[in-house]
Design an enzyme around this catalytic site. Structure first.
Site, PDB file in Angstrom:
ATOM      1  N   LYS A  92     -52.420 -16.390  56.259  1.00  0.00           N
ATOM      2  CA  LYS A  92     -51.943 -14.992  55.785  1.00  0.00           C
ATOM      3  C   LYS A  92     -51.003 -14.312  57.204  1.00  0.00           C
ATOM      4  O   LYS A  92     -50.970 -13.156  57.271  1.00  0.00           O
ATOM      5  CB  LYS A  92     -52.619 -14.152  55.327  1.00  0.00           C
ATOM      6  CG  LYS A  92     -53.545 -14.509  54.045  1.00  0.00           C
ATOM      7  CD  LYS A  92     -52.437 -15.020  52.867  1.00  0.00           C
ATOM      8  CE  LYS A  92     -52.616 -16.378  52.707  1.00  0.00           C
ATOM      9  NZ  LYS A  92     -51.475 -16.928  51.817  1.00  0.00           N
ATOM     10  N   HIS A 156     -54.464 -24.934  60.556  1.00  0.00           N
ATOM     11  CA  HIS A 156     -55.123 -23.615  60.859  1.00  0.00           C
ATOM     12  C   HIS A 156     -56.367 -23.846  61.682  1.00  0.00           C
ATOM     13  O   HIS A 156     -57.196 -22.747  61.742  1.00  0.00           O
ATOM     14  CB  HIS A 156     -55.751 -23.135  59.334  1.00  0.00           C
ATOM     15  CG  HIS A 156     -54.949 -22.457  58.485  1.00  0.00           C
ATOM     16  ND1 HIS A 156     -53.710 -21.721  58.838  1.00  0.00           N
ATOM     17  CD2 HIS A 156     -54.770 -22.765  56.923  1.00  0.00           C
ATOM     18  CE1 HIS A 156     -52.913 -21.599  57.682  1.00  0.00           C
ATOM     19  NE2 HIS A 156     -53.440 -22.056  56.436  1.00  0.00           N
ATOM     20  N   ARG A 309     -45.357 -12.280  48.900  1.00  0.00           N
ATOM     21  CA  ARG A 309     -45.765 -10.757  48.346  1.00  0.00           C
ATOM     22  C   ARG A 309     -44.880  -9.773  48.668  1.00  0.00           C
ATOM     23  O   ARG A 309     -43.986  -9.439  47.963  1.00  0.00           O
ATOM     24  CB  ARG A 309     -47.438 -10.612  48.624  1.00  0.00           C
ATOM     25  CG  ARG A 309     -47.637  -9.576  47.659  1.00  0.00           C
ATOM     26  CD  ARG A 309     -49.520  -9.066  48.471  1.00  0.00           C
ATOM     27  NE  ARG A 309     -49.460  -8.714  49.864  1.00  0.00           N
ATOM     28  CZ  ARG A 309     -49.325  -7.427  49.981  1.00  0.00           C
ATOM     29  NH1 ARG A 309     -49.357  -6.389  49.366  1.00  0.00           N
ATOM     30  NH2 ARG A 309     -49.368  -7.128  51.244  1.00  0.00           N
TER      31      ARG A 309
HETATM   32  P1  A3P Z   1     -47.874 -10.147  52.646  1.00  0.00           P
HETATM   33  O1  A3P Z   1     -49.125 -10.709  51.752  1.00  0.00           O
HETATM   34  O2  A3P Z   1     -48.291  -9.226  53.601  1.00  0.00           O
HETATM   35  O3  A3P Z   1     -46.517  -9.962  51.813  1.00  0.00           O
HETATM   36  P2  A3P Z   1     -49.125 -17.286  55.037  1.00  0.00           P
HETATM   37  O4  A3P Z   1     -47.633 -17.791  54.970  1.00  0.00           O
HETATM   38  O5  A3P Z   1     -49.719 -17.393  56.371  1.00  0.00           O
HETATM   39  O6  A3P Z   1     -49.914 -17.669  53.816  1.00  0.00           O
HETATM   40  O7  A3P Z   1     -48.721 -15.503  54.945  1.00  0.00           O
HETATM   41  C1  A3P Z   1     -48.177 -14.949  53.716  1.00  0.00           C
HETATM   42  C2  A3P Z   1     -47.580 -13.784  54.232  1.00  0.00           C
HETATM   43  O8  A3P Z   1     -46.381 -13.870  54.759  1.00  0.00           O
HETATM   44  C3  A3P Z   1     -47.546 -12.887  52.961  1.00  0.00           C
HETATM   45  O9  A3P Z   1     -47.378 -11.376  53.553  1.00  0.00           O
HETATM   46  C4  A3P Z   1     -46.035 -13.415  52.690  1.00  0.00           C
HETATM   47  O10 A3P Z   1     -45.276 -12.320  51.735  1.00  0.00           O
HETATM   48  C5  A3P Z   1     -45.273 -13.246  53.986  1.00  0.00           C
HETATM   49  N1  A3P Z   1     -44.248 -14.222  54.058  1.00  0.00           N
HETATM   50  C6  A3P Z   1     -43.765 -15.301  53.103  1.00  0.00           C
HETATM   51  N2  A3P Z   1     -42.636 -15.852  53.563  1.00  0.00           N
HETATM   52  C7  A3P Z   1     -42.218 -14.852  54.302  1.00  0.00           C
HETATM   53  C8  A3P Z   1     -40.755 -14.701  54.947  1.00  0.00           C
HETATM   54  N3  A3P Z   1     -39.942 -15.999  54.736  1.00  0.00           N
HETATM   55  N4  A3P Z   1     -40.747 -13.823  55.799  1.00  0.00           N
HETATM   56  C9  A3P Z   1     -41.661 -12.970  56.020  1.00  0.00           C
HETATM   57  N5  A3P Z   1     -42.831 -13.003  55.542  1.00  0.00           N
HETATM   58  C10 A3P Z   1     -43.162 -13.926  54.495  1.00  0.00           C
END
Ligand code: A3P
Length: 346
Positions: A92, A156, A309
């Site tokens: 995340k 991770h 999200r």
């Molecule tokens: P939020 O839940 O705050 O929106 P991971 O990829 O490590 O699982 O992290 C997910 C988080 O990165 C989520 O945050 C998601 O919305 C955000 N995210 C995914 N794609 C993204 C992008 N292209 N640019 C910026 N943030 C992104």
């Protein structure tokens, strides 16, 4: 189970059942091999299902794709190459975005002449384009590995639990870190979406907050994970590049250039003039990727859209009370005392 290196396969999900079956059989064998070792470890409550297990100072899930058994198997068998590139994150923290950017940067000439609609990032999830070593270990067909080119993987795994060969091979690592309060909020929503999908009960935000503050989350404690990589980035900046989600959001152009340079794929002046950097940023933008991944699942059944999200800095303000926010700030201040780690608020 070393990951084969000299092959090239087209994207994503194993198309035939046979591949999927082999993969699942490999996973079952691995879970079985380490089950006795798990009995001796401390347990904590899982965010998604089951328990978390404390191993080498960090909490891990069990019997899932990203799991403690996989870490143990990788520690025993994984062979890194000196040219490998690893993208490291806590869940995340923006893994999906970093995967998309790095895949697009390193492969920019390969897809240059293709019609844009066939770019892998326009037809598949970044997680299928650039796999975790934790999931790739079970596959027989490596994803997007090209002869004589660096292998791009994500992980991770905390620094002190990395397979020895990654530490010794001289390969490069990029560590992406995010404000703990936004990691907590993002993880809370992610866990509840997966609980909902499997018919489980929802987790209350207070419970998520309590667990996170105690360090109990998959791959947590958050602060120890970050500190492990931050330390090495200071000792050996050629080995680990440390970046934050917030800085990447604030100045994406310069960060994309920085990432490209670090892994040996700098943009030429001509490319910059032609707007290649901006093209990559557009391709990997939240708006674009969330649209491409509106439907469908990853091959383990996780819906593509759970990785997208809001994609914003500071959504924590809509979830944490003042008291919760102050508590987390205090813990972060104590844990990061003397370290130059801060998060731009956008
Ligand atoms: P939020 O839940 O705050 O929106 P991971 O990829 O490590 O699982 O992290 C997910 C988080 O990165 C989520 O945050 C998601 O919305 C955000 N995210 C995914 N794609 C993204 C992008 N292209 N640019 C910026 N943030 C992104």
């Amino acid at each position: 189970m070393p990951i084969a290196s000299h092959a090239f396969s087209l994207p994503s999900v194993p198309k035939c059942n046979h591949e999927g079956k082999k993969e699942r059989a490999n996973m079952t064998l691995t879970f079985d091999r380490y089950k006795d070792r798990l009995q001796m470890l401390s347990k904590g409550k899982g965010w998604i299902t089951g328990n978390l297990y404390m191993y080498q100072g960090f909490w891990h899930q069990s019997m899932r794709r990203i799991s403690i058994e996989t870490v143990m198997a990788l520690q025993e068998t994984f062979k890194a190459h000196p040219k490998d590139i690893y993208l490291v994150t806590l869940p995340k923290s923006g893994t999906t975005w970093l995967k998309a950017l790095m895949f697009a940067i390193v492969n920019r000439n390969r897809y240059k002449n293709n019609s844009l609609s066939t770019h892998p990032l326009l037809i598949s999830n970044p997680h299928d384009c650039l796999p975790f070593i934790e999931t790739e270990i079970y596959r027989n067909t490596p994803t997007y590995v090209h002869e004589n080119e660096p292998r791009l993987f994500a992980t991770h795994i905390p620094y002190n639990s990395l397979p020895q060969s990654i530490l010794e091979s001289g390969c490069r690592l990029i560590y992406l870190c995010r404000n703990p309060k936004d990691v907590l909020v993002s993880m809370f929503h992610f866990a509840n979406k997966l609980r909902d999908k499997s018919g489980g009960t929802m987790m209350a935000f207070e419970e998520a907050f309590e667990s996170f503050s105690k360090g109990v989350m998959p791959l947590g404690p958050y602060w120890d994970h970050v500190k492990g990589y931050h330390e090495v980035s200071l000792e050996d900046p050629r080995k680990v590049l440390f970046v934050t989600y917030e800085d990447m959001k604030m100045d994406t152009v310069n960060h994309v250039k920085r990432l490209a340079k670090f892994v040996g794929y700098p943009f030429t002046e001509k490319e910059e003039v032609e707007g290649v950097v901006q093209e990559i940023i557009r391709l990997c933008s939240f708006e674009n990727l969330s649209e491409v991944n509106k439907h469908g699942n990853l091959r383990d059944g996780i819906p593509n859209n759970v990785f997208f999200r809001k994609g914003e800095v500071g959504d924590w303000a809509n979830h944490l009370t003042d008291e919760m926010s102050q508590n987390l700030d205090r813990i972060t201040k104590e844990k990061f005392h003397g370290l130059d780690i801060s998060f731009n608020q956008g």
